[in-house]
Design a protein around this motif. Structure first.
Motif, PDB file in Angstrom:
ATOM      1  N   THR A  29       0.870  -1.177   0.000  1.00 42.38           N
ATOM      2  CA  THR A  29       0.000   0.000   0.000  1.00 42.38           C
ATOM      3  C   THR A  29       0.909   1.229   0.000  1.00 42.38           C
ATOM      4  O   THR A  29       2.125   1.135   0.258  1.00 42.38           O
ATOM      5  CB  THR A  29      -0.887   0.035   1.250  1.00 42.38           C
ATOM      6  N   VAL A  30       0.339   2.385  -0.261  1.00 41.61           N
ATOM      7  CA  VAL A  30       1.138   3.611  -0.239  1.00 41.61           C
ATOM      8  C   VAL A  30       1.727   3.829   1.149  1.00 41.61           C
ATOM      9  O   VAL A  30       2.910   4.148   1.302  1.00 41.61           O
ATOM     10  CB  VAL A  30       0.280   4.831  -0.653  1.00 41.61           C
ATOM     11  N   LYS A  31       0.912   3.629   2.174  1.00 40.86           N
ATOM     12  CA  LYS A  31       1.411   3.813   3.543  1.00 40.86           C
ATOM     13  C   LYS A  31       2.524   2.819   3.856  1.00 40.86           C
ATOM     14  O   LYS A  31       3.545   3.168   4.466  1.00 40.86           O
ATOM     15  CB  LYS A  31       0.266   3.645   4.545  1.00 40.86           C
ATOM     16  N   GLY A  32       2.321   1.574   3.406  1.00 45.85           N
ATOM     17  CA  GLY A  32       3.344   0.558   3.653  1.00 45.85           C
ATOM     18  C   GLY A  32       4.658   0.905   2.986  1.00 45.85           C
ATOM     19  O   GLY A  32       5.737   0.650   3.544  1.00 45.85           O
ATOM     20  N   LEU A  33       4.583   1.491   1.794  1.00 49.05           N
ATOM     21  CA  LEU A  33       5.802   1.897   1.075  1.00 49.05           C
ATOM     22  C   LEU A  33       6.487   3.054   1.791  1.00 49.05           C
ATOM     23  O   LEU A  33       7.707   3.013   2.051  1.00 49.05           O
ATOM     24  CB  LEU A  33       5.436   2.302  -0.355  1.00 49.05           C
ATOM     25  N   LEU A  34       5.713   4.083   2.111  1.00 47.85           N
ATOM     26  CA  LEU A  34       6.298   5.281   2.715  1.00 47.85           C
ATOM     27  C   LEU A  34       6.792   5.035   4.138  1.00 47.85           C
ATOM     28  O   LEU A  34       7.745   5.688   4.582  1.00 47.85           O
ATOM     29  CB  LEU A  34       5.275   6.423   2.692  1.00 47.85           C
ATOM     30  N   ASP A  35       6.164   4.105   4.850  1.00 44.37           N
ATOM     31  CA  ASP A  35       6.601   3.811   6.217  1.00 44.37           C
ATOM     32  C   ASP A  35       8.021   3.248   6.253  1.00 44.37           C
ATOM     33  O   ASP A  35       8.718   3.360   7.268  1.00 44.37           O
ATOM     34  CB  ASP A  35       5.645   2.810   6.883  1.00 44.37           C
ATOM     35  N   GLN A  36       8.440   2.639   5.115  1.00 44.04           N
ATOM     36  CA  GLN A  36       9.795   2.082   5.067  1.00 44.04           C
ATOM     37  C   GLN A  36      10.833   3.136   4.663  1.00 44.04           C
ATOM     38  O   GLN A  36      12.027   2.855   4.670  1.00 44.04           O
ATOM     39  CB  GLN A  36       9.833   0.904   4.091  1.00 44.04           C
ATOM     40  N   GLY A  40      10.397  11.624  -3.197  1.00 39.61           N
ATOM     41  CA  GLY A  40       9.126  11.107  -2.704  1.00 39.61           C
ATOM     42  C   GLY A  40       8.111  10.801  -3.780  1.00 39.61           C
ATOM     43  O   GLY A  40       6.976  10.429  -3.481  1.00 39.61           O
ATOM     44  N   THR A  41       8.501  10.930  -5.047  1.00 42.63           N
ATOM     45  CA  THR A  41       7.614  10.612  -6.161  1.00 42.63           C
ATOM     46  C   THR A  41       7.938   9.219  -6.685  1.00 42.63           C
ATOM     47  O   THR A  41       9.098   8.843  -6.791  1.00 42.63           O
ATOM     48  CB  THR A  41       7.770  11.640  -7.294  1.00 42.63           C
ATOM     49  N   PHE A  75      -0.441  11.433 -11.931  1.00 38.74           N
ATOM     50  CA  PHE A  75      -1.600  11.370 -11.037  1.00 38.74           C
ATOM     51  C   PHE A  75      -1.137  11.008  -9.637  1.00 38.74           C
ATOM     52  O   PHE A  75       0.041  10.673  -9.419  1.00 38.74           O
ATOM     53  CB  PHE A  75      -2.637  10.349 -11.531  1.00 38.74           C
ATOM     54  N   GLU A  76      -2.045  11.074  -8.694  1.00 41.27           N
ATOM     55  CA  GLU A  76      -1.778  10.675  -7.317  1.00 41.27           C
ATOM     56  C   GLU A  76      -2.608   9.444  -6.978  1.00 41.27           C
ATOM     57  O   GLU A  76      -3.723   9.282  -7.476  1.00 41.27           O
ATOM     58  CB  GLU A  76      -2.129  11.799  -6.345  1.00 41.27           C
ATOM     59  N   ILE A  77      -2.045   8.577  -6.128  1.00 44.77           N
ATOM     60  CA  ILE A  77      -2.811   7.447  -5.614  1.00 44.77           C
ATOM     61  C   ILE A  77      -2.830   7.524  -4.085  1.00 44.77           C
ATOM     62  O   ILE A  77      -1.943   8.137  -3.470  1.00 44.77           O
ATOM     63  CB  ILE A  77      -2.249   6.081  -6.070  1.00 44.77           C
ATOM     64  N   GLU A  78      -3.844   6.885  -3.515  1.00 45.53           N
ATOM     65  CA  GLU A  78      -4.001   6.911  -2.061  1.00 45.53           C
ATOM     66  C   GLU A  78      -4.396   5.539  -1.562  1.00 45.53           C
ATOM     67  O   GLU A  78      -5.195   4.842  -2.192  1.00 45.53           O
ATOM     68  CB  GLU A  78      -5.068   7.936  -1.678  1.00 45.53           C
ATOM     69  N   SER A  79      -3.805   5.115  -0.454  1.00 41.45           N
ATOM     70  CA  SER A  79      -4.245   3.899   0.231  1.00 41.45           C
ATOM     71  C   SER A  79      -3.800   3.978   1.682  1.00 41.45           C
ATOM     72  O   SER A  79      -2.715   4.486   1.985  1.00 41.45           O
ATOM     73  CB  SER A  79      -3.696   2.627  -0.441  1.00 41.45           C
ATOM     74  N   GLN A  80      -4.668   3.523   2.555  1.00 39.86           N
ATOM     75  CA  GLN A  80      -4.452   3.568   4.011  1.00 39.86           C
ATOM     76  C   GLN A  80      -4.148   4.988   4.489  1.00 39.86           C
ATOM     77  O   GLN A  80      -3.343   5.197   5.395  1.00 39.86           O
ATOM     78  CB  GLN A  80      -3.322   2.623   4.418  1.00 39.86           C
ATOM     79  N   GLY A  81      -4.776   5.965   3.861  1.00 40.64           N
ATOM     80  CA  GLY A  81      -4.650   7.343   4.315  1.00 40.64           C
ATOM     81  C   GLY A  81      -3.416   8.082   3.834  1.00 40.64           C
ATOM     82  O   GLY A  81      -3.252   9.269   4.130  1.00 40.64           O
ATOM     83  N   ALA A  82      -2.528   7.414   3.094  1.00 36.84           N
ATOM     84  CA  ALA A  82      -1.317   8.060   2.587  1.00 36.84           C
ATOM     85  C   ALA A  82      -1.439   8.276   1.071  1.00 36.84           C
ATOM     86  O   ALA A  82      -2.092   7.494   0.378  1.00 36.84           O
ATOM     87  CB  ALA A  82      -0.090   7.215   2.895  1.00 36.84           C
ATOM     88  N   THR A  83      -0.822   9.339   0.571  1.00 35.40           N
ATOM     89  CA  THR A  83      -0.885   9.636  -0.865  1.00 35.40           C
ATOM     90  C   THR A  83       0.508   9.619  -1.484  1.00 35.40           C
ATOM     91  O   THR A  83       1.512   9.845  -0.798  1.00 35.40           O
ATOM     92  CB  THR A  83      -1.532  11.009  -1.120  1.00 35.40           C
TER      93      THR A  83
END
Length: 222
Positions: free
Chosen positions: A134-141, A206-207, A169-177
């Motif tokens: 998920t986006v959050k899972g990716l960014l959390d790392q 961050g892109t 475009f932007e995507i969102e999952s688990q509250g993160a974009t």
């Protein structure tokens, strides 16, 4: 009917005939475009004529001159020896990008197609989100994921941008974009709210840069 009336009738009839001929000539000059191959146009003989040509957008060929986009198209069979330059003064479709088939209509001038109309077609692609982050899972790392090949899934949020924009475009999952870059064509069904699966890597800014055509999540889209 006297001679004067007959003469007037002949004059009026002549004017009507001339007017009809003018209308026919004008309509003929703005008629439908001839559908040609890239090879046909490159072979010459179509200067100043309205034609319609289709071909795959060549990688790294897109440039701009003011509001005008200039790019190359090649035959869909992959014959790189034949490339036609297209000049298009208009907004690029969101589906425009490398490898997309562009159907261009316009006038041939000095061997270049000055297109006034363009539509694109891009084959649909579906893929399972299984095994993706998920986006959050990716960014959390965080930095640990920068530059690594990975797969991320989420929902498209907002409008799809043109290929020459900072991101598509932007995507969102688990509250993160997450902002996504991609220089190829997009399926026309990828719109706001669509579930997608994207393969690529996270950049230091961050892109996320997609290395393959973003796919629609087949499980969500069924």
């Amino acid at each position: 009917m006297n001679k004067k009336a007959k003469r007037r009738l002949v004059v009026v009839g002549g004017i009507v005939v001339i007017a009809m001929l003018v209308i026919v000539a004008i309509a003929g000059s703005g008629g439908s475009a001839s559908s040609l191959s890239i090879g046909d146009v490159l072979g010459g003989g179509y200067e100043g004529k309205k034609v319609q040509v289709s071909g795959s957008v060549v990688a790294d060929s897109l440039t701009s001159e003011g509001s005008r986009a200039i790019f190359e198209i090649a035959p869909e069979d992959g014959d790189a020896a034949q490339e036609l330059t297209v000049s298009y003064d208009g907004a690029l479709p969101a589906t425009f990008g490398t490898g997309v088939v562009a159907i261009c209509t316009g006038t041939v001038t000095d061997g270049m197609l000055n297109a006034t109309e363009m539509v694109t077609k891009c084959p649909s692609k579906y893929e399972s989100a299984e095994g993706s982050l998920t986006v959050k899972g990716l960014l959390d790392q965080g930095e640990a994921m920068v530059g690594k090949d990975t797969k991320v899934c989420g929902y498209v949020r907002g409008d799809i941008q043109a290929v020459d924009a900072d991101y598509r475009f932007e995507i969102e999952s688990q509250g993160a974009t997450l902002k996504v870059r991609y220089d190829g064509g997009l399926d026309e069904n990828i719109v706001d709210g669509c579930a997608v699966v994207i393969t690529g890597s996270l950049g230091e800014d961050g892109t996320f840069t997609a290395t393959e055509q973003p796919a629609i999540d087949e499980a969500v889209s069924e």
